[in-house]
Design an enzyme around this catalytic site. Structure first.
Site, PDB file in Angstrom:
ATOM      1  N   ASP A  22      -4.778   9.509 -27.288  1.00 16.97           N
ATOM      2  CA  ASP A  22      -4.207  10.094 -28.504  1.00 16.97           C
ATOM      3  C   ASP A  22      -3.204  11.172 -28.085  1.00 16.97           C
ATOM      4  O   ASP A  22      -3.524  12.038 -27.266  1.00 16.97           O
ATOM      5  CB  ASP A  22      -5.359  10.715 -29.317  1.00 16.97           C
ATOM      6  CG  ASP A  22      -4.866  11.441 -30.564  1.00 16.97           C
ATOM      7  OD1 ASP A  22      -3.707  11.212 -30.968  1.00 16.97           O
ATOM      8  OD2 ASP A  22      -5.654  12.227 -31.130  1.00 16.97           O
ATOM      9  N   ASN A  24      -1.123  12.736 -30.655  1.00 20.49           N
ATOM     10  CA  ASN A  24      -0.709  13.585 -31.780  1.00 20.49           C
ATOM     11  C   ASN A  24      -1.867  14.178 -32.559  1.00 20.49           C
ATOM     12  O   ASN A  24      -1.721  14.597 -33.704  1.00 20.49           O
ATOM     13  CB  ASN A  24       0.235  12.797 -32.712  1.00 20.49           C
ATOM     14  CG  ASN A  24      -0.461  11.584 -33.307  1.00 20.49           C
ATOM     15  OD1 ASN A  24      -1.618  11.309 -32.975  1.00 20.49           O
ATOM     16  ND2 ASN A  24       0.209  10.877 -34.188  1.00 20.49           N
ATOM     17  N   ASP A  99      -0.180  -8.836 -28.129  1.00 21.40           N
ATOM     18  CA  ASP A  99      -1.158  -9.702 -28.768  1.00 21.40           C
ATOM     19  C   ASP A  99      -0.458 -10.408 -29.926  1.00 21.40           C
ATOM     20  O   ASP A  99       0.178  -9.759 -30.752  1.00 21.40           O
ATOM     21  CB  ASP A  99      -2.312  -8.842 -29.302  1.00 21.40           C
ATOM     22  CG  ASP A  99      -3.655  -9.442 -29.008  1.00 21.40           C
ATOM     23  OD1 ASP A  99      -3.844 -10.614 -29.378  1.00 21.40           O
ATOM     24  OD2 ASP A  99      -4.498  -8.760 -28.424  1.00 21.40           O
ATOM     25  N   HIS A 326     -11.953  -6.302 -25.093  1.00 20.40           N
ATOM     26  CA  HIS A 326     -12.334  -5.471 -26.241  1.00 20.40           C
ATOM     27  C   HIS A 326     -13.398  -6.115 -27.136  1.00 20.40           C
ATOM     28  O   HIS A 326     -13.825  -5.507 -28.107  1.00 20.40           O
ATOM     29  CB  HIS A 326     -11.078  -5.165 -27.062  1.00 20.40           C
ATOM     30  CG  HIS A 326     -10.493  -6.417 -27.650  1.00 20.40           C
ATOM     31  ND1 HIS A 326      -9.954  -7.429 -26.882  1.00 20.40           N
ATOM     32  CD2 HIS A 326     -10.412  -6.853 -28.928  1.00 20.40           C
ATOM     33  CE1 HIS A 326      -9.558  -8.412 -27.673  1.00 20.40           C
ATOM     34  NE2 HIS A 326      -9.814  -8.096 -28.917  1.00 20.40           N
ATOM     35  N   ASP A 327     -13.764  -7.364 -26.838  1.00 21.92           N
ATOM     36  CA  ASP A 327     -14.794  -8.044 -27.633  1.00 21.92           C
ATOM     37  C   ASP A 327     -16.119  -8.151 -26.875  1.00 21.92           C
ATOM     38  O   ASP A 327     -17.120  -8.607 -27.442  1.00 21.92           O
ATOM     39  CB  ASP A 327     -14.363  -9.486 -27.961  1.00 21.92           C
ATOM     40  CG  ASP A 327     -13.192  -9.552 -28.914  1.00 21.92           C
ATOM     41  OD1 ASP A 327     -12.994  -8.606 -29.693  1.00 21.92           O
ATOM     42  OD2 ASP A 327     -12.466 -10.567 -28.868  1.00 21.92           O
TER      43      ASP A 327
HETATM   44  O1  ISL Z   1     -16.240 -11.265 -30.383  1.00 19.47           O
HETATM   45  C1  ISL Z   1     -16.465 -12.436 -30.237  1.00 19.47           C
HETATM   46  C2  ISL Z   1     -17.488 -12.897 -29.340  1.00 19.47           C
HETATM   47  O2  ISL Z   1     -17.625 -12.085 -28.256  1.00 19.47           O
HETATM   48  C3  ISL Z   1     -15.721 -13.508 -30.854  1.00 19.47           C
HETATM   49  O3  ISL Z   1     -16.399 -14.135 -31.861  1.00 19.47           O
HETATM   50  C4  ISL Z   1     -14.335 -13.086 -31.274  1.00 19.47           C
HETATM   51  O4  ISL Z   1     -14.304 -12.713 -32.586  1.00 19.47           O
HETATM   52  C5  ISL Z   1     -13.444 -14.256 -31.006  1.00 19.47           C
HETATM   53  O5  ISL Z   1     -13.431 -14.409 -29.632  1.00 19.47           O
HETATM   54  C6  ISL Z   1     -12.044 -14.058 -31.507  1.00 19.47           C
HETATM   55  O6  ISL Z   1     -11.523 -12.852 -31.063  1.00 19.47           O
HETATM   56  C7  ISL Z   1     -10.213 -12.497 -31.394  1.00 19.47           C
HETATM   57  O7  ISL Z   1      -9.885 -12.706 -32.755  1.00 19.47           O
HETATM   58  C8  ISL Z   1     -10.574 -11.910 -33.712  1.00 19.47           C
HETATM   59  C9  ISL Z   1     -10.598 -10.435 -33.347  1.00 19.47           C
HETATM   60  O8  ISL Z   1     -11.525  -9.779 -34.157  1.00 19.47           O
HETATM   61  C10 ISL Z   1     -10.950 -10.214 -31.889  1.00 19.47           C
HETATM   62  O9  ISL Z   1     -10.897  -8.864 -31.564  1.00 19.47           O
HETATM   63  C11 ISL Z   1      -9.995 -11.029 -31.084  1.00 19.47           C
HETATM   64  O10 ISL Z   1     -10.117 -10.842 -29.712  1.00 19.47           O
HETATM   65  C12 ISL Z   1      -9.858 -12.113 -35.018  1.00 19.47           C
HETATM   66  O11 ISL Z   1      -8.504 -11.871 -34.875  1.00 19.47           O
END
Ligand code: ISL
Length: 558
Positions: A22, A24, A99, A326-327
């Protein structure tokens, strides 16, 4: 345009902009924050950034719900800032891939706001609509990725729209040529601004079976109709031919439930679709059916099986290599490793284990300092829309409370999204105010500042590893062989070129384990990298004794 295939030599660092830096004082990361940290990334040695979405968005799914593809979410900055960031990256020899989220838009996108006004609206057909069943029921029994049904009713149209993710993420109708044109124009817009490629979000969902009906799959009902649909390859080839081929750019597709056969079709260069894909076989080794909420006991042999399958089987395409994003939950502590006593050893082991396979390595922000899961104790601490939807679904399914209490902290995507830990100050050097998501309690001991000072830190190990990776240029095309596919604790593989063999030995346990290195290798081996300090005798021995979570990378002259 002559493609240079630079992606084969890329080391890609993923930035989740909300959580990176961050600048700001609004508690949320931003583009200026990224610019301020570019020297850190340069010093780490990476040469490409994948930036999670920074487009205008109501942020229901943290930017994976886009309301304007050609503008920036104001709290992140402006197009001018973005352009400056691209230039500053390029100056440092860092490429940028964005992305690309074009399976769906946000329901706040102008197209959707129009589309929902009436069935006659020119934008109506930008999305996928269906009438309810006669008895007032939803059009189909499909289940979306966040565990909810996939249809939302719009009274003005007396129809339901499809959303495979959250309600605020209506799926685009790729059958409509106008939608295809819009996507091409988005690609051109960013490529002309200087970006070097795209990570294509859930790209194998863009084509749907036009005959939408009930599904009979076990959990993700309907998925046969929306995963790898009939026109997927046609659409991707079109984008490639008409736009991507005109730039020296790269694409990596995020593909869910993808087989090796699908991958070959998507990434074989002569088919001109994508450069590579992410497959999730290895991250699914601790769950059932590719659904992370269904936890399964982890076995190292399954992880090796997953890697071997792609390393050996993806003969025509190119692999991506990753252990976090990030997932996913954080890797330290995962795959039988240790998040506590052996955190540093584990993080270094995991790094070496995946980095020296064949493919392009990705590093997710914070992975390089061994950041850990969030360990939140109450549901209210989680911000992720998926976590909350899944919680409701699991409750509806009457799963035992104790199971839910385990699977939510285990599977929540917020594990990877806690703010980057730069130092040990109150807000971890991420911000000067309380951030949008709680900072991990371990920021005093796990942070970048401390990691720079500690010569044995995970960060310094990553730097060294990246240097070695860059020096050993021939690794790119080296073959792969798993030497011990059945071993319960060791993962040992070899990469071979005309002149050298690279031997990567990894102990996924707290045991001391003996390993015999092929006698032919004895006289000629050099230890390139390892996570324990060893005396010469230990390095050169033919029978080595591996310590807990020890990793070693040898180079052997043939
Ligand atoms: O998080 C998941 C399993 O670990 C998945 O179901 C995930 O939602 C899927 O891989 C799709 O992910 C992508 O599209 C989603 C978004 O929420 C995720 O952050 C992105 O990486 C919808 O755009």
């Amino acid at each position: 345009m002559k493609k240079t295939n630079w992606f084969k030599n890329a080391i890609i660092y993923q930035i989740y902009p909300r959580s990176f830096q961050d600048s700001n004082g609004d508690g949320m990361g931003d583009i200026r924050g990224i610019i301020n940290r570019l020297d850190y990334l340069k010093d780490l040695g990476i040469n490409c950034v994948w930036l999670s979405p920074v487009y205008s968005s109501p942020q229901e799914d943290n930017g994976y719900d886009i309301s304007d593809y050609k503008d920036i979410y104001p709290p992140f900055g402006t197009l001018k800032d973005f352009k400056e960031m691209v230039d500053e990256m390029h100056k440092r020899g860092i490429r940028l891939i964005m992305d690309l989220v074009v399976n769906h838009t946000s329901s706040e996108h102008r197209w959707f706001k129009e589309a929902r006004k009436s069935v006659d609206n020119p934008y109506h057909d930008y999305y996928i609509w269906k009438k309810g069943k006669k008895n007032g029921k939803l059009p189909t029994n499909w289940m979306g990725f966040f565990g909810e049904n996939t249809w939302e009713y719009v009274p003005e149209c007396d129809e339901y729209y499809l959303h495979l993710f959250a309600k605020g993420q209506p799926d685009l109708n790729w059958e409509n040529p106008k939608v295809q044109e819009e996507v091409k124009s988005i690609l051109k817009f960013w490529l002309d601004m200087g970006v070097d490629g795209f990570r294509c979000d859930v790209i194998n969902l863009i084509s749907k079976d036009p005959n939408i009906r009930d599904g009979h799959e076990f959990l993700l009902k309907g998925s046969k109709q929306f995963v790898n649909g009939p026109r997927l390859h046609e659409f991707l080839h079109m984008l490639n031919k008409e736009v991507l081929s005109k730039y020296d750019c790269m694409t990596v597709g995020e593909t869910v439930f993808t087989t090796l056969e699908d991958a070959k079709l998507l990434t074989s260069p002569e088919r001109e679709e994508l450069d590579m894909i992410f497959n999730f076989d290895h991250t699914n080794t601790d769950n059932y059916l590719g659904i992370k909420w269904l936890m399964r006991k982890f076995k190292l042999v399954n992880l090796k099986k997953a890697f071997d399958k792609w390393q050996l089987g993806n003969t025509t395409g190119w692999n991506s290599l990753f252990i976090e994003n990030h997932d996913q939950r954080r890797s330290v502590g995962r795959f039988n490793t240790s998040e506590t006593t052996y955190r540093k050893e584990s993080a270094k082991l995991l790094a070496t284990m995946y980095f020296f396979q064949k493919g392009t390595p990705f590093i997710y922000e914070g992975q390089e300092i061994g950041m850990t899961n969030a360990h939140f104790t109450s549901l209210s601490q989680y911000q992720d829309t998926e976590t909350h939807s899944i919680y409701k679904t699991l409750k509806k399914m009457h799963l035992p409370k104790s199971y839910i209490a385990k699977t939510i902290p285990n599977g929540s995507r917020d594990n990877a999204r806690t703010p980057m830990q730069w130092d040990n100050t109150e807000f971890a050097g991420f911000s000067n105010v309380k951030p949008w998501l709680e900072i991990n309690k371990n920021k005093d001991s796990i942070n970048v500042k401390e990691s720079i000072e500690d010569k044995n830190s995970i960060l310094n190990y990553y730097k060294k590893m990246i240097e070695i990776y860059k020096d050993e240029k021939e690794l790119v095309d080296a073959s792969y062989k798993d030497l011990l596919p059945k071993h319960k604790y060791l993962y040992v593989y070899e990469r071979e070129t005309n002149d050298n063999i690279y031997l990567c030995i990894n102990n996924f346990s707290t045991r001391f384990i003996k390993y015999h290195i092929d006698e032919n290798y004895n006289a000629k081996k050099t230890l390139l990298l390892g996570n324990y300090s060893l005396i010469e005798e230990q390095k050169q021995a033919s029978t080595i004794v591996l310590q807990p979570f020890e990793t070693r990378l040898y180079k052997i002259k043939k």
